[in-house]
Design a protein around this motif. Structure first.
Motif, PDB file in Angstrom:
ATOM      1  N   GLU A 174      33.338  52.923  35.789  1.00 48.32           N
ATOM      2  CA  GLU A 174      32.752  52.843  37.122  1.00 48.32           C
ATOM      3  C   GLU A 174      33.676  52.086  38.071  1.00 48.32           C
ATOM      4  O   GLU A 174      34.598  51.411  37.637  1.00 48.32           O
ATOM      5  CB  GLU A 174      31.386  52.138  37.040  1.00 48.32           C
ATOM      6  CG  GLU A 174      30.398  52.890  36.204  1.00 48.32           C
ATOM      7  CD  GLU A 174      29.088  52.149  36.025  1.00 48.32           C
ATOM      8  OE1 GLU A 174      28.131  52.788  35.595  1.00 48.32           O
ATOM      9  OE2 GLU A 174      29.021  50.939  36.285  1.00 48.32           O
ATOM     10  N   ARG A 175      33.372  52.218  39.347  1.00 48.48           N
ATOM     11  CA  ARG A 175      34.138  51.471  40.350  1.00 48.48           C
ATOM     12  C   ARG A 175      33.316  50.281  40.826  1.00 48.48           C
ATOM     13  O   ARG A 175      32.098  50.381  40.977  1.00 48.48           O
ATOM     14  CB  ARG A 175      34.480  52.352  41.550  1.00 48.48           C
ATOM     15  CG  ARG A 175      35.393  53.483  41.211  1.00 48.48           C
ATOM     16  CD  ARG A 175      35.767  54.244  42.464  1.00 48.48           C
ATOM     17  NE  ARG A 175      36.887  53.594  43.155  1.00 48.48           N
ATOM     18  CZ  ARG A 175      37.416  54.072  44.276  1.00 48.48           C
ATOM     19  NH1 ARG A 175      36.918  55.141  44.845  1.00 48.48           N
ATOM     20  NH2 ARG A 175      38.435  53.466  44.848  1.00 48.48           N
ATOM     21  N   VAL A 176      34.009  49.182  41.082  1.00 48.93           N
ATOM     22  CA  VAL A 176      33.333  47.939  41.444  1.00 48.93           C
ATOM     23  C   VAL A 176      33.816  47.471  42.808  1.00 48.93           C
ATOM     24  O   VAL A 176      35.019  47.435  43.073  1.00 48.93           O
ATOM     25  CB  VAL A 176      33.619  46.839  40.394  1.00 48.93           C
ATOM     26  CG1 VAL A 176      32.926  45.555  40.778  1.00 48.93           C
ATOM     27  CG2 VAL A 176      33.195  47.305  39.018  1.00 48.93           C
ATOM     28  N   LEU A 177      32.867  47.131  43.660  1.00 45.63           N
ATOM     29  CA  LEU A 177      33.196  46.540  44.962  1.00 45.63           C
ATOM     30  C   LEU A 177      32.859  45.064  44.922  1.00 45.63           C
ATOM     31  O   LEU A 177      31.763  44.682  44.490  1.00 45.63           O
ATOM     32  CB  LEU A 177      32.375  47.199  46.070  1.00 45.63           C
ATOM     33  CG  LEU A 177      32.439  46.519  47.447  1.00 45.63           C
ATOM     34  CD1 LEU A 177      33.810  46.682  48.071  1.00 45.63           C
ATOM     35  CD2 LEU A 177      31.381  47.065  48.378  1.00 45.63           C
ATOM     36  N   TRP A 178      33.786  44.242  45.331  1.00 40.41           N
ATOM     37  CA  TRP A 178      33.521  42.817  45.453  1.00 40.41           C
ATOM     38  C   TRP A 178      33.652  42.484  46.933  1.00 40.41           C
ATOM     39  O   TRP A 178      34.756  42.389  47.447  1.00 40.41           O
ATOM     40  CB  TRP A 178      34.527  42.022  44.607  1.00 40.41           C
ATOM     41  CG  TRP A 178      34.156  40.590  44.408  1.00 40.41           C
ATOM     42  CD1 TRP A 178      33.825  39.682  45.355  1.00 40.41           C
ATOM     43  CD2 TRP A 178      34.073  39.899  43.154  1.00 40.41           C
ATOM     44  NE1 TRP A 178      33.542  38.478  44.783  1.00 40.41           N
ATOM     45  CE2 TRP A 178      33.676  38.578  43.434  1.00 40.41           C
ATOM     46  CE3 TRP A 178      34.299  40.281  41.824  1.00 40.41           C
ATOM     47  CZ2 TRP A 178      33.522  37.621  42.433  1.00 40.41           C
ATOM     48  CZ3 TRP A 178      34.139  39.336  40.838  1.00 40.41           C
ATOM     49  CH2 TRP A 178      33.748  38.015  41.143  1.00 40.41           C
TER      50      TRP A 178
ATOM     51  N   ARG B 112      41.798  36.711  49.936  1.00 38.45           N
ATOM     52  CA  ARG B 112      43.167  36.331  49.585  1.00 38.45           C
ATOM     53  C   ARG B 112      43.197  35.399  48.387  1.00 38.45           C
ATOM     54  O   ARG B 112      44.084  35.464  47.562  1.00 38.45           O
ATOM     55  CB  ARG B 112      43.831  35.628  50.775  1.00 38.45           C
ATOM     56  CG  ARG B 112      44.208  36.570  51.872  1.00 38.45           C
ATOM     57  CD  ARG B 112      45.454  36.064  52.558  1.00 38.45           C
ATOM     58  NE  ARG B 112      45.566  36.601  53.897  1.00 38.45           N
ATOM     59  CZ  ARG B 112      45.205  35.929  54.987  1.00 38.45           C
ATOM     60  NH1 ARG B 112      44.742  34.699  54.897  1.00 38.45           N
ATOM     61  NH2 ARG B 112      45.337  36.469  56.165  1.00 38.45           N
ATOM     62  N   GLU B 113      42.213  34.498  48.322  1.00 39.03           N
ATOM     63  CA  GLU B 113      42.209  33.540  47.223  1.00 39.03           C
ATOM     64  C   GLU B 113      41.758  34.191  45.922  1.00 39.03           C
ATOM     65  O   GLU B 113      42.278  33.901  44.845  1.00 39.03           O
ATOM     66  CB  GLU B 113      41.285  32.361  47.558  1.00 39.03           C
ATOM     67  CG  GLU B 113      41.325  31.291  46.479  1.00 39.03           C
ATOM     68  CD  GLU B 113      40.578  30.035  46.878  1.00 39.03           C
ATOM     69  OE1 GLU B 113      40.903  29.484  47.942  1.00 39.03           O
ATOM     70  OE2 GLU B 113      39.691  29.616  46.128  1.00 39.03           O
ATOM     71  N   LEU B 114      40.794  35.113  46.046  1.00 37.10           N
ATOM     72  CA  LEU B 114      40.188  35.702  44.857  1.00 37.10           C
ATOM     73  C   LEU B 114      41.079  36.759  44.222  1.00 37.10           C
ATOM     74  O   LEU B 114      41.084  36.917  43.002  1.00 37.10           O
ATOM     75  CB  LEU B 114      38.854  36.325  45.263  1.00 37.10           C
ATOM     76  CG  LEU B 114      37.733  36.368  44.253  1.00 37.10           C
ATOM     77  CD1 LEU B 114      37.521  34.990  43.665  1.00 37.10           C
ATOM     78  CD2 LEU B 114      36.460  36.831  44.939  1.00 37.10           C
TER      79      LEU B 114
ATOM     80  N   ALA C 228      43.051  44.840  47.300  1.00 37.15           N
ATOM     81  CA  ALA C 228      42.451  43.875  48.223  1.00 37.15           C
ATOM     82  C   ALA C 228      42.554  44.434  49.622  1.00 37.15           C
ATOM     83  O   ALA C 228      43.617  44.837  50.066  1.00 37.15           O
ATOM     84  CB  ALA C 228      43.181  42.543  48.138  1.00 37.15           C
ATOM     85  N   TRP C 229      41.424  44.478  50.306  1.00 37.73           N
ATOM     86  CA  TRP C 229      41.397  44.962  51.687  1.00 37.73           C
ATOM     87  C   TRP C 229      40.908  43.841  52.577  1.00 37.73           C
ATOM     88  O   TRP C 229      39.806  43.342  52.397  1.00 37.73           O
ATOM     89  CB  TRP C 229      40.448  46.140  51.833  1.00 37.73           C
ATOM     90  CG  TRP C 229      40.901  47.402  51.187  1.00 37.73           C
ATOM     91  CD1 TRP C 229      40.567  47.840  49.935  1.00 37.73           C
ATOM     92  CD2 TRP C 229      41.750  48.409  51.744  1.00 37.73           C
ATOM     93  NE1 TRP C 229      41.163  49.056  49.698  1.00 37.73           N
ATOM     94  CE2 TRP C 229      41.884  49.425  50.788  1.00 37.73           C
ATOM     95  CE3 TRP C 229      42.399  48.533  52.970  1.00 37.73           C
ATOM     96  CZ2 TRP C 229      42.653  50.570  51.015  1.00 37.73           C
ATOM     97  CZ3 TRP C 229      43.156  49.666  53.192  1.00 37.73           C
ATOM     98  CH2 TRP C 229      43.280  50.669  52.223  1.00 37.73           C
TER      99      TRP C 229
ATOM    100  N   GLY D 227      34.118  29.167  49.809  1.00 35.44           N
ATOM    101  CA  GLY D 227      35.085  30.002  49.122  1.00 35.44           C
ATOM    102  C   GLY D 227      36.425  29.349  48.851  1.00 35.44           C
ATOM    103  O   GLY D 227      37.217  29.878  48.098  1.00 35.44           O
ATOM    104  N   VAL D 228      36.701  28.205  49.458  1.00 37.01           N
ATOM    105  CA  VAL D 228      38.007  27.603  49.282  1.00 37.01           C
ATOM    106  C   VAL D 228      37.891  26.422  48.312  1.00 37.01           C
ATOM    107  O   VAL D 228      37.060  25.548  48.498  1.00 37.01           O
ATOM    108  CB  VAL D 228      38.579  27.131  50.627  1.00 37.01           C
ATOM    109  CG1 VAL D 228      39.901  26.437  50.430  1.00 37.01           C
ATOM    110  CG2 VAL D 228      38.750  28.308  51.552  1.00 37.01           C
ATOM    111  N   THR D 229      38.707  26.453  47.271  1.00 33.06           N
ATOM    112  CA  THR D 229      38.642  25.400  46.269  1.00 33.06           C
ATOM    113  C   THR D 229      39.916  24.578  46.294  1.00 33.06           C
ATOM    114  O   THR D 229      40.995  25.083  46.033  1.00 33.06           O
ATOM    115  CB  THR D 229      38.449  26.015  44.866  1.00 33.06           C
ATOM    116  OG1 THR D 229      37.249  26.771  44.881  1.00 33.06           O
ATOM    117  CG2 THR D 229      38.351  24.946  43.814  1.00 33.06           C
ATOM    118  N   ILE D 230      39.767  23.300  46.648  1.00 34.77           N
ATOM    119  CA  ILE D 230      40.877  22.349  46.545  1.00 34.77           C
ATOM    120  C   ILE D 230      40.386  21.329  45.516  1.00 34.77           C
ATOM    121  O   ILE D 230      39.392  20.647  45.771  1.00 34.77           O
ATOM    122  CB  ILE D 230      41.149  21.668  47.899  1.00 34.77           C
ATOM    123  CG1 ILE D 230      41.378  22.691  49.016  1.00 34.77           C
ATOM    124  CG2 ILE D 230      42.316  20.701  47.785  1.00 34.77           C
ATOM    125  CD1 ILE D 230      42.671  23.435  48.983  1.00 34.77           C
ATOM    126  N   PRO D 231      41.046  21.218  44.358  1.00 35.79           N
ATOM    127  CA  PRO D 231      40.416  20.554  43.209  1.00 35.79           C
ATOM    128  C   PRO D 231      39.771  19.187  43.434  1.00 35.79           C
ATOM    129  O   PRO D 231      38.593  19.032  43.169  1.00 35.79           O
ATOM    130  CB  PRO D 231      41.564  20.470  42.211  1.00 35.79           C
ATOM    131  CG  PRO D 231      42.444  21.597  42.573  1.00 35.79           C
ATOM    132  CD  PRO D 231      42.319  21.799  44.037  1.00 35.79           C
TER     133      PRO D 231
END
Lengths: 238, 485
Positions: B193-197, B206-208, B223-224, B414-418
C-alpha cells in the motif's frame, strides 16, 4: 478594437497580491472617495511607487534633467516624434516577486490592482492617445495564454488597438538577456492596422521599461506607419 | 477547532469524484511507450500536461487507451467554479482573462497557481490504468525499543491500518509519536500500500524525511514541501505538507496526519478536503496530536472516535511543569529595545551549556530581543515564518553554535533540540493559547539524559491559557499509566 472590463468580475474580497482576506482600515480617504480597495494594507505599504524627480522622457527615477540614456536615443533617432514614457513603479524585490507571479506564473488578475492608477496616469499625461499594447510572439501567447500588455491596456477602460504584430523571435526571453543584447536585438514588429494609427497619437502599453529598446522600436514602426507621435505607459520602470 | 476527523468519519462521507476512476476493467490493445515510467509518474496524481515529461502525442495515446483520463482543470457547477486539483470553490480565488484559447473570460485557479496554472481550457490527467504493486518484504530497519505506552499506541495504529479504520493517538509532547507509527507504516508497505504522512509545516517535513528514509531504507520515499526539489513520483511513502497533498488524488491507503490540531488544518477547510481527496475513500487514518481540540476530546469521551492516550514520555520521566515569572510590561521594554530584567537575570544565572528557546509573540519584537541578548554576550539568532535562512539557523542551533534561538510560534511543534530549556516572553499574549503553550513546554526535557529542563513563562499578568497549560501538564504527569508498569 476590444475592451475588457471583465477581468475583475471574480477575485473579490481578497488582496490581489497576497490573497489574504481583505480587511480595509477605515481612513478618511477610503470613507469619502469610496474607492474599492483591491490590495491589503500591508501590500499597499510595500508598493514601490515612483515619486519625486524622474527623467521627463523615460521616467527614470532620480533624474531631474533628461537622462544620458535618453540623450543617446535622441542622437540615434533625431527625426523621432517621441513624447515620453510614464511608469508607475520601481523594480524592487517586491515588484520582482509580484511580476513573477503575475506574468510567469500567470495570475493575470493581479494587474487589476493597478487599473485605477493606470487610468489616472493616462488621463493626466496622455489624454486622447490611442493605446496600443506590445504584442507577444505567437509561441509565447500559446505558452502564457494571455498578453500581459493587453491585460494592462484593458484596464484603461477605453478601446485599445492591437495594431502591432510580432514575428517569432530567435533570441529567447528578454528578461534573460543583457542590456547590450537587448539594445542590439530586433523584435520584428509590424503594423497590422496602419489605417487606425495614421495621423493619431499612439500610446504604447507594456509591463516594464528596462532599456527602452522595445518601446522605442515599436514607436519607430508606428511612426513609420503614419502615427503623429508615440509615447509609452508602462507599469514598471526598471 | 478541528473538523478534519469529522470529515473522514461517518457513513455520510461525501464520495470523492476520483475513486471510481480506478475501476476500469478492460484496456484496448494499443502499444504504449514507457509504460512503467508513466505508471509510476502518474498513478494517484492529478497532473497538468506540463507536469508530464512526455510529448502530447504519447499522452494522447494513453488517453485513447483509457489509461489516463482527461478532465478540465476548472469546472462549473451551477454558478460556482471548482478547481479539480485543489477543490477550491472560493469565488475570490479564481481569476479570468482573455485567453489564447479564444475565450473572452477563461477562468483559472489562484489557489494552486504555484503548482502550475490550471485553467478552464487546460486539461488535468488522472491515471486510471492498473496500479503498480510495490510491496517490500522487510521494510523496517529499526533496532530501537518502544516504551510500554508507545507499544500500546503502535499496535493500535497497526490494527487500525489493517482494519482500515481511523484512530486518534493522543500522546504528550516527546512521547515518541514518530516511532509509534513505524509498525503501522511498515505493515502497510509490506502489504503493497501507499502511505501518506501529512504534517502541517515545512520544517517538520524536512526534519522527518531523513529520519524516515533511514528507518525504511529500501522503501521509495518522497518529501513534498513548498520549494522542495521535484520528488520521486511513484514513492510508497510520501511525506507532505497539507498544501502539497493536493498533488495526489485517491492515492493512499494509510494516512498518518501529524499534529492534527495545528494551524492549516484548523482554519482551512480546503486543506482538509485536499488531504481527504489524496487518500482513497476507504483509507485508514491515524491522527497524532498532543493537544486535541475540544471537539475531538468530546468525541473521544463519547466513544465516537477511537483513541489511545499516551500520558508518559518515552523515557518515562514526567513532563517539565512550567513556572511563571512576573516580567512587568515586557512590550514597553521591548519597544525601548530592552529585555525585562527578570528574563535577563534568568539567562545569566542558568547553566549556559544547554540551548535555550525564547518564544516571543510577534515577528516585530524579534529584532530588539536578539540585539538585547547579543549585547549580553550570547550567541543568538531570531527566526520567523518568512525567514529565508530559517533552516540554516535551526541547524546552527542544533549543532551548538548558537546559545539562544529567539522564535515566533513557528517552532512550537515538531522540532526536537535534545537538552533545551524554554522561555516564553510575553506568555500572556493572545497568540499563546493553551495548545500553543503545551506544545512549547514540550520542547524541554526531551532527552533521557536531561529529562527535567526548565520552562519559564515570563508574563505581565497570568492568563487563563497559562493556568490551563499548567493544569494540563500536571494532569498528564499525575495520570495513572496502567500499562506502563
Amino acid at each position: 478594437m476590444t475592451t475588457d472590463g471583465a477581468l475583475l468580475s471574480f477575485a473579490r474580497g481578497r488582496c490581489l497580491s497576497c490573497r489574504e482576506q481583505l480587511q480595509t482600515s477605515w481612513t478618511y480617504n477610503n470613507l469619502f472617495t469610496w474607492k474599492k480597495s483591491l490590495l491589503c494594507d500591508n501590500c499597499t505599504e510595500q508598493l514601490p511607487a515612483i515619486t519625486g524627480a524622474a527623467c521627463p522622457e523615460c521616467w527614470a527615477p532620480g533624474h531631474p534633467e533628461v537622462c544620458p540614456d535618453c540623450l543617446r536615443w535622441r542622437r540615434q533617432n533625431s527625426a523621432g516624434r517621441w513624447v515620453k514614457n510614464v511608469s508607475l513603479f520601481h523594480y524592487d524585490s517586491w515588484m520582482q516577486a509580484w511580476t513573477t507571479r503575475w506574468k510567469f506564473r500567470g495570475d493575470a488578475v493581479m494587474a487589476a490592482a493597478f487599473y485605477h492608477d493606470l487610468r489616472h496616469a493616462y488621463r493626466k499625461h496622455f489624454h486622447g492617445f490611442v493605446p496600443v499594447p506590445i504584442p507577444l510572439t505567437p509561441e509565447r501567447t500559446l505558452e502564457r495564454r494571455f498578453n500581459q500588455a493587453e491585460v494592462l491596456a484593458a484596464g484603461l477602460n477605453i478601446p485599445y488597438v492591437s495594431a502591432l504584430e510580432r514575428a517569432t523571435e530567435a533570441a529567447g526571453k528578454q528578461s534573460k538577456q543583457t542590456k547590450r543584447e537587448r539594445l542590439q536585438s530586433v523584435r520584428g514588429f509590424t503594423v497590422s492596422l496602419p489605417e487606425i494609427v495614421s495621423g493619431r497619437n499612439v500610446l504604447i502599453i507594456d509591463d516594464i521599461y528596462t532599456t527602452g529598446a522595445t518601446v522605442r522600436e515599436a514607436a519607430g514602426v508606428l511612426e513609420a506607419a503614419g502615427a503623429a507621435s508615440a509615447a509609452s505607459l508602462t507599469l514598471i520602470r526598471a | 477547532m478541528n473538523k478534519l476527523s469529522s470529515l473522514f468519519t461517518g457513513s455520510k462521507r461525501p464520495a470523492s469524484p476520483f475513486h471510481s476512476l480506478s475501476s476500469v476493467s478492460e484496456f484496448p490493445d494499443i502499444p504504449l511507450p514507457d509504460y512503467e515510467q508513466m505508471q509510476a509518474h502518474c498513478s494517484g496524481r492529478a497532473l497538468l500536461a506540463q507536469e508530464l515529461p512526455y510529448e502530447q502525442k504519447i499522452i494522447d495515446t494513453y488517453v485513447r487507451a483509457g489509461m489516463l483520463q482527461k478532465v478540465p482543470a476548472i469546472t462549473q457547477q451551477d454558478s460556482f467554479w471548482r478547481c479539480q486539483r485543489c477543490s477550491n470553490q472560493d469565488p475570490g480565488l479564481f481569476g479570468a482573462h482573455t485567453c489564447a484559447c479564444g475565450s473572452e473570460r477563461c477562468f483559472y485557479c489562484r489557489e494552486c497557481l504555484e503548482m502550475g496554472r490550471g485553467s478552464a481550457c487546460t486539461p488535468l490527467y488522472y491515471w486510471t490504468g492498473p496500479e503498480a504493486f510495490r510491496a517490500a518484504a522487510e521494510p523496517l530497519a529499526w533496532a530501537g525499543r518502544l516504551s510500554p505506552g508507545q507499544a500500546r499506541a503502535s499496535s493500535a495504529a497497526a490494527e487500525a491500518g489493517r482494519q482500515k479504520r481511523e484512530i486518534y493517538i493522543w500522546a504528550v509532547c516527546g512521547a515518541g509519536k514518530t516511532e509509534m507509527m513505524f509498525q503501522a507504516v511498515a505493515e502497510a508497505i509490506a502489504r503493497g500500500e501507499r502511505v501518506l504522512w501529512a504534517t502541517p509545516r515545512t520544517d517538520v517535513v524536512r526534519e522527518l524525511y531523513p529520519r524516515l528514509a533511514g528507518v525504511f531504507p529500501g522503501v521509495p520515499a518522497a518529501a513534498w514541501y513548498a520549494g522542495s526539489p521535484e520528488a520521486l513520483p511513484g514513492a510508497s511513502l510520501v511525506l507532505a505538507t497539507a498544501h502539497q497533498a493536493r498533488r495526489f488524488k485517491s492515492a493512499f491507503d494509510v494516512a498518518v496526519i501529524d499534529e492534527v490540531d495545528a494551524f492549516p488544518y484548523v482554519f482551512d477547510p480546503g486543506l482538509q478536503q485536499a488531504v481527504r481527496e489524496a487518500c482513497r475513500p476507504e483509507a485508514a487514518v491515524v491522527y497524532l496530536s498532543a493537544t486535541p481540540g475540544q471537539d475531538e476530546q468530546r468525541r473521544m469521551k463519547s466513544g465516537a472516535l477511537a483513541y489511545v492516550r499516551v500520558p508518559r514520555r518515552f523515557h518515562g520521566h514526567p513532563l517539565p511543569v512550567p513556572k511563571c515569572r512576573w516580567a512587568g510590561n515586557w512590550s514597553l521594554q521591548l519597544s525601548r529595545r530592552r529585555l525585562p530584567n527578570a528574563l535577563l537575570h534568568w539567562c545569566r544565572s542558568r547553566n549556559a551549556v544547554h540551548p535555550l528557546f525564547v518564544f516571543i509573540p510577534s515577528v516585530a519584537v524579534i529584532q530588539p530581543a536578539v540585539e538585547a541578548l547579543r549585547s549580553e554576550g550570547f550567541r543568538c539568532e531570531g527566526v520567523h515564518a518568512g525567514d529565508e535562512e530559517r533552516e540554516e539557523k535551526i541547524t546552527a542551533f542544533r549543532n551548538g553554535s548558537l546559545d539562544i534561538l529567539v522564535t515566533t510560534t513557528i517552532l512550537e511543534r515538531g522540532v526536537t533540540i535534545p537538552k533545551a530549556d524554554v522561555a516564553v516572553l510575553g506568555a500572556d499574549d493572545a497568540v499563546f493559547t493553551e495548545s500553543a503553550l503545551v506544545q512549547i513546554a514540550g520542547r524541554a526535557g526531551r532527552n533521557p539524559e536531561r529529562p527535567e529542563g526548565d520552562v519559564i513563562f515570563f508574563h505581565y499578568g497570568r492568563t487563563k491559557a497559562m493556568q490551563q497549560t499548567i493544569r494540563h501538564i500536571e494532569t498528564m504527569n499525575r495520570e495513572e499509566a496502567p500499562y506502563d508498569h
